[in-house]
Write a protein that holds these residues in place. Structure first.
Motif, PDB file in Angstrom:
ATOM      1  N   ARG A  19       1.212  -1.378   0.263  1.00  0.00           N
ATOM      2  CA  ARG A  19      -0.627  -0.041   0.497  1.00  0.00           C
ATOM      3  C   ARG A  19       1.140   1.655  -0.131  1.00  0.00           C
ATOM      4  NH1 ARG A  19      -4.988  -1.204   4.424  1.00  0.00           N
ATOM      5  NH2 ARG A  19      -6.046  -2.407   3.232  1.00  0.00           N
ATOM      6  N   ILE A  20       1.375   1.253   1.101  1.00  0.00           N
ATOM      7  CA  ILE A  20       3.114   2.672   0.699  1.00  0.00           C
ATOM      8  C   ILE A  20       2.883   2.243  -0.607  1.00  0.00           C
ATOM      9  CG2 ILE A  20       4.866   3.097   1.824  1.00  0.00           C
ATOM     10  CD1 ILE A  20       4.175   1.652   4.715  1.00  0.00           C
ATOM     11  N   ILE A  21       4.416   1.510  -1.066  1.00  0.00           N
ATOM     12  CA  ILE A  21       4.480   1.792  -1.973  1.00  0.00           C
ATOM     13  C   ILE A  21       3.209   2.032  -3.151  1.00  0.00           C
ATOM     14  CG2 ILE A  21       5.750   0.478  -4.281  1.00  0.00           C
ATOM     15  CD1 ILE A  21       6.772  -1.284  -2.397  1.00  0.00           C
ATOM     16  N   LEU A  22       2.285   1.702  -3.102  1.00  0.00           N
ATOM     17  CA  LEU A  22       1.218   2.048  -4.162  1.00  0.00           C
ATOM     18  C   LEU A  22       0.489   3.852  -4.070  1.00  0.00           C
ATOM     19  CD1 LEU A  22      -0.774   1.293  -6.633  1.00  0.00           C
ATOM     20  CD2 LEU A  22      -2.268   0.717  -4.812  1.00  0.00           C
ATOM     21  N   TYR A  23       0.659   4.082  -2.365  1.00  0.00           N
ATOM     22  CA  TYR A  23       0.258   5.504  -2.432  1.00  0.00           C
ATOM     23  C   TYR A  23       1.780   6.586  -2.624  1.00  0.00           C
ATOM     24  CZ  TYR A  23      -3.407   4.208   0.326  1.00  0.00           C
ATOM     25  OH  TYR A  23      -4.315   3.307   0.942  1.00  0.00           O
ATOM     26  N   CYS A  24       2.787   5.591  -3.134  1.00  0.00           N
ATOM     27  CA  CYS A  24       3.585   7.061  -2.853  1.00  0.00           C
ATOM     28  C   CYS A  24       4.147   6.545  -4.347  1.00  0.00           C
ATOM     29  CB  CYS A  24       5.186   6.331  -2.384  1.00  0.00           C
ATOM     30  SG  CYS A  24       5.366   6.692  -0.777  1.00  0.00           S
ATOM     31  N   VAL A  25       3.860   6.046  -5.203  1.00  0.00           N
ATOM     32  CA  VAL A  25       4.087   6.022  -6.993  1.00  0.00           C
ATOM     33  C   VAL A  25       2.618   6.874  -7.491  1.00  0.00           C
ATOM     34  CG1 VAL A  25       3.248   5.060  -8.882  1.00  0.00           C
ATOM     35  CG2 VAL A  25       4.924   3.465  -6.957  1.00  0.00           C
ATOM     36  N   CYS A  26       1.526   7.084  -6.931  1.00  0.00           N
ATOM     37  CA  CYS A  26       0.632   7.748  -7.030  1.00  0.00           C
ATOM     38  C   CYS A  26       0.962   9.114  -6.890  1.00  0.00           C
ATOM     39  CB  CYS A  26      -0.709   7.015  -6.628  1.00  0.00           C
ATOM     40  SG  CYS A  26      -1.688   5.115  -7.115  1.00  0.00           S
ATOM     41  N   GLY A  27       0.994   9.159  -5.349  1.00  0.00           N
ATOM     42  CA  GLY A  27       1.299  10.841  -5.352  1.00  0.00           C
ATOM     43  C   GLY A  27       2.256  10.865  -6.226  1.00  0.00           C
ATOM     44  N   CYS A  28       3.515  10.620  -6.609  1.00  0.00           N
ATOM     45  CA  CYS A  28       4.051  10.773  -7.739  1.00  0.00           C
ATOM     46  C   CYS A  28       4.180  10.762  -9.026  1.00  0.00           C
ATOM     47  CB  CYS A  28       5.497  10.250  -7.679  1.00  0.00           C
ATOM     48  SG  CYS A  28       6.392  10.019  -6.006  1.00  0.00           S
ATOM     49  N   ALA A  30       0.395  11.921  -9.382  1.00  0.00           N
ATOM     50  CA  ALA A  30      -0.259  13.203  -9.444  1.00  0.00           C
ATOM     51  C   ALA A  30       0.562  14.779  -9.269  1.00  0.00           C
ATOM     52  CB  ALA A  30      -1.142  12.380  -8.110  1.00  0.00           C
ATOM     53  N   GLY A  31       1.686  14.867  -8.719  1.00  0.00           N
ATOM     54  CA  GLY A  31       2.674  15.157  -8.582  1.00  0.00           C
ATOM     55  C   GLY A  31       3.331  16.280 -10.274  1.00  0.00           C
ATOM     56  N   ILE A  32       3.675  15.126 -11.041  1.00  0.00           N
ATOM     57  CA  ILE A  32       4.686  15.303 -11.899  1.00  0.00           C
ATOM     58  C   ILE A  32       3.021  15.709 -13.683  1.00  0.00           C
ATOM     59  CG2 ILE A  32       5.649  13.877 -14.042  1.00  0.00           C
ATOM     60  CD1 ILE A  32       7.117  11.971 -12.015  1.00  0.00           C
ATOM     61  N   SER A  33       2.503  15.081 -12.977  1.00  0.00           N
ATOM     62  CA  SER A  33       1.410  15.511 -13.939  1.00  0.00           C
ATOM     63  C   SER A  33       0.622  16.665 -13.853  1.00  0.00           C
ATOM     64  CB  SER A  33      -0.372  14.394 -13.730  1.00  0.00           C
ATOM     65  OG  SER A  33       0.104  12.831 -13.599  1.00  0.00           O
TER      66      SER A  33
END
Length: 88
Positions: A19-28, A30-33
């Motif tokens: 979950r933590i890896i998923l949240y970090c990847v999704c957050g990154c 989203a930020g890049i987008s």
């Protein structure tokens, strides 16, 4: 208390690492987008809202800001004497 919190955090990370890896990847992503979307919007605004700025930098120009900038004094530091600033 700090040690207990740290141990609980480590246990939570160990149990929920996916979950933590998923949240970090999704957050990154989203930020890049958001950053790329803002850059695209800025370029589109500059392209479609081109305004020709014909600014005359002479002191006779009516713009108050340009008049203030054209009359700013310039000071130089005399590095050899280390005593004073002189007006250019």
């Amino acid at each position: 208390m700090v040690v207990i919190d740290w141990l609980q955090t480590c246990e939570f990370v160990r149990v929920n690492s996916e979950r933590i890896i998923l949240y970090c990847v999704c957050g990154c992503l989203a930020g890049i987008s958001i950053i790329l979307l803002s850059i695209i919007i800025i370029f589109c605004i500059e392209k479609y809202c081109e305004l020709d700025y014909d600014v005359d930098t002479s002191p006779e120009h009516d713009d108050e800001y340009v008049q203030k900038i054209s009359h700013l004094p310039v000071y130089r530091y005399n590095g050899r004497t280390h005593r004073e600033l002189y007006d250019v």
